[in-house]
Structure formats: structure tokens, C-alpha cells
Write a protein that holds these residues in place. Structure first.
Motif, short mmCIF file in Angstrom:
data_model
loop_
_atom_site.label_atom_id
_atom_site.label_comp_id
_atom_site.label_asym_id
_atom_site.label_seq_id
_atom_site.Cartn_x
_atom_site.Cartn_y
_atom_site.Cartn_z
N LEU A 9 11.41 -36.37 -18.98
CA LEU A 9 10.08 -36.45 -19.15
C LEU A 9 9.32 -35.57 -18.12
CD1 LEU A 9 9.90 -40.04 -19.80
CD2 LEU A 9 9.34 -38.28 -21.53
N ASP A 12 9.28 -32.12 -19.23
CA ASP A 12 8.17 -32.10 -20.35
C ASP A 12 6.71 -31.62 -19.85
OD1 ASP A 12 10.24 -32.48 -22.27
OD2 ASP A 12 9.68 -34.34 -22.60
N VAL A 36 2.88 -39.43 -18.45
CA VAL A 36 3.61 -39.73 -19.70
C VAL A 36 4.15 -41.27 -19.51
CG1 VAL A 36 5.74 -38.55 -18.55
CG2 VAL A 36 5.61 -38.93 -21.17
N ARG A 37 4.28 -41.87 -20.68
CA ARG A 37 4.88 -43.36 -20.61
C ARG A 37 6.57 -43.17 -20.75
NH1 ARG A 37 2.48 -48.16 -23.23
NH2 ARG A 37 1.12 -47.04 -24.38
N PRO A 39 9.49 -44.35 -22.54
CA PRO A 39 9.52 -45.48 -23.53
C PRO A 39 10.14 -46.55 -23.40
CG PRO A 39 9.93 -42.83 -24.08
CD PRO A 39 9.92 -43.02 -22.61
N TYR A 88 -3.20 -46.27 -22.02
CA TYR A 88 -1.77 -46.99 -22.29
C TYR A 88 -2.03 -48.30 -22.60
CZ TYR A 88 0.37 -42.53 -20.54
OH TYR A 88 0.36 -41.25 -20.27
N ASP A 93 0.47 -46.86 -29.00
CA ASP A 93 1.18 -45.66 -29.77
C ASP A 93 1.08 -44.52 -28.78
OD1 ASP A 93 -1.76 -45.93 -30.21
OD2 ASP A 93 -1.34 -44.15 -31.58
N GLY A 95 1.63 -42.04 -25.91
CA GLY A 95 3.08 -41.74 -24.99
C GLY A 95 2.58 -40.77 -23.99
N SER A 96 1.59 -40.14 -23.89
CA SER A 96 1.26 -38.85 -22.74
C SER A 96 -0.40 -38.89 -22.99
CB SER A 96 1.74 -38.04 -23.37
OG SER A 96 1.87 -36.97 -22.18
N ILE A 173 1.39 -39.08 -28.98
CA ILE A 173 2.68 -39.72 -29.09
C ILE A 173 3.45 -39.35 -27.96
CG2 ILE A 173 2.39 -40.72 -31.36
CD1 ILE A 173 4.70 -38.53 -32.08
N ASP A 174 3.29 -38.29 -27.56
CA ASP A 174 4.26 -37.70 -26.49
C ASP A 174 3.65 -36.04 -25.73
OD1 ASP A 174 4.29 -35.74 -28.58
OD2 ASP A 174 6.40 -36.07 -28.94
N VAL A 175 4.17 -35.66 -24.93
CA VAL A 175 3.50 -34.64 -24.36
C VAL A 175 3.35 -33.54 -25.17
CG1 VAL A 175 4.33 -32.75 -22.39
CG2 VAL A 175 5.01 -35.25 -22.09
#
Ligand SMILES: [Zn+2]
Length: 235
Positions: A9, A12, A36-37, A39, A88, A93, A95-96, A173-175
Motif C-alpha cells: 500500500l 501504491d 489509504v485504508r 483493508p 473513511y 466503501d 479505500g483511498s 475504492i483503492d489508490v
């Protein structure tokens, strides 16, 4: 916690920041911050105040209550912790989260004008409603965070908020999703501003935004097309 995942992460985020720098979508100072979370936890990694020349170890490990567990943040970076954690806490939902002063989309923020879906790149994210503006408050302050949360609640499916008189906050949802949102906002805002010099920018009708996103999702699900492989897509 999975150390290998945490290292991945960190990388990323570093690569995401490099991509924004190389694309030239940041302000001259390259100011920004990215989180970034991790997960399955209530922990995040959060960067310092510049997206240029970032290193993996620049990311501190924090709880969503804002407690720093590992690493450290400069005084100016500590100011923006709640700008990230609020997103967050509001959206499970996400993630970043990335914050920049990207000039064209920030121009809409300074004008306190929501960014409408003028261009294909934003339509592909499914953003048929305008990207909302959170009215100005000093960064990371109670007022600013309350305004961000209120804007998010008014547009619960949007993956971005314009920070009035400040910059942008993009998430995904992500980076990769957060990075793509910055590209989508900045390109759309740039095109809208250029279009206003030659005519009037027009928005894409909402049903066509839905169609654009569905088409992107369908093609991604079908995968690459290779020579001789043909395609059985219903199109
Ligand atoms: Zn800022």
C-alpha cells in the motif's frame, strides 16, 4: 497486520503520487496529501504535504481517531488528518483519499461552482450529478470537516468534493480509483474552462453518463482483446 500488504500500500501511494506529478496535474508546489485504508482495519497510512519525491517511509500509520501509531507527520500535515479520516468514517466503501490543488478543478472550487459532467472521462466514473462544493473553512478545522461531510451526504455516490477556495478531495475504492478521480476532475475542469472560451460547455445527459460507466465496466469485465482471439461482446 499484514506487513507485506502494508508495504504494498505504501508503494501504491508513492506510485500514485508519481503518476500525478508526471501527468502535470498538480499545482506548482506539488502540494497534496494522500491516504489509504488498510483493508479490514480502522487504520490508514497518510502522507506528508508534498506529492513530489515521496518515499514509502513518508507515510505514517494512524487510527481513524487520528492517533499516530507509527512514523510521524509534520505540523502542517497534522492539520489535515481529519480531512482524510472524515471521508473513511462517512463512507465504508472508500479505500483511498487524495487531496490536491490541481489548478483547473481548484478553479471551480475557488469559484464555489460544482463541477458538472462535461466530459467523457468523468462520465466513465459514473458521476452524473455535479461534484459538490464544500464551503470554505480553514483546512482540517471542525468547520471545514463538517462542510465536507455535509457535501458528501448531499452527493452520497460521488467520489469527490471540491473544497471551496482551496482545492479538491478525491476518493475511490483503492489508490488507483482515487488517482483516476483526480485525472477525471482535472481533465473535465480544464476542458470546461477551454470550452467556455469557444462556446458554452454542455453537460452529458444523466442517462448517457450511466451508459458510459456501464460500457467501461462491461469492457473491463470482458478483458483484453488479442489477435485471433475474437470477441463475443454484445455491443
Ligand atoms: Zn490543500
Amino acid at each position: 497486520m499484514d506487513d507485506q500488504l502494508v508495504e504494498q500500500l505504501r508503494m501504491d501511494v508513492v506510485r500514485g503520487a508519481q503518476a500525478l506529478v508526471e501527468a502535470g496535474v498538480l499545482s506548482g508546489t506539488q502540494h497534496g496529501n494522500w491516504s489509504v485504508r488498510i483493508p479490514g482495519t480502522d487504520h490508514i497510512l497518510l502522507t506528508g504535504s508534498s506529492l513530489g519525491g515521496m518515499k514509502p517511509e513518508d507515510l505514517a500509520l494512524l487510527t481513524l481517531d487520528g492517533e499516530v501509531l507509527q512514523g510521524g507527520l509534520s505540523a502542517s500535515s497534522a492539520e489535515i488528518i481529519r480531512m482524510h479520516t472524515a471521508v473513511y468514517l462517512e463512507r465504508s466503501d472508500v479505500g483511498s483519499v487524495v487531496h490536491t490543488h490541481s489548478p483547473y478543478s481548484s478553479a471551480f472550487a475557488v469559484a464555489n461552482r460544482p463541477l458538472e459532467c462535461y466530459a467523457e472521462i468523468l462520465a466513465r466514473t459514473g458521476s452524473s450529478d455535479p461534484i459538490p462544493v464544500a464551503p470554505y473553512g480553514p483546512r482540517g478545522s471542525d468547520q471545514s470537516v463538517a462542510n465536507i461531510v455535509q457535501a458528501m451526504r448531499a452527493a452520497p455516490t460521488q467520489n469527490a468534493v471540491l473544497l471551496g477556495n482551496h482545492g479538491i478531495l478525491a476518493f475511490g475504492i483503492d489508490v488507483a480509483g482515487a488517482r483516476q478521480m483526480v485525472f477525471a476532475l482535472e481533465e473535465t475542469a480544464q476542458l470546461a474552462i477551454l470550452a467556455s472560451a469557444v462556446g458554452t460547455p454542455r453537460t452529458i445527459p444523466p442517462h448517457m453518463v450511466v451508459a458510459a460507466e456501464q460500457r467501461r465496466v462491461a469492457f473491463e469485465a470482458a478483458g483484453p482483446v488479442t489477435a485471433g482471439g475474437g470477441s463475443d461482446r454484445a455491443d
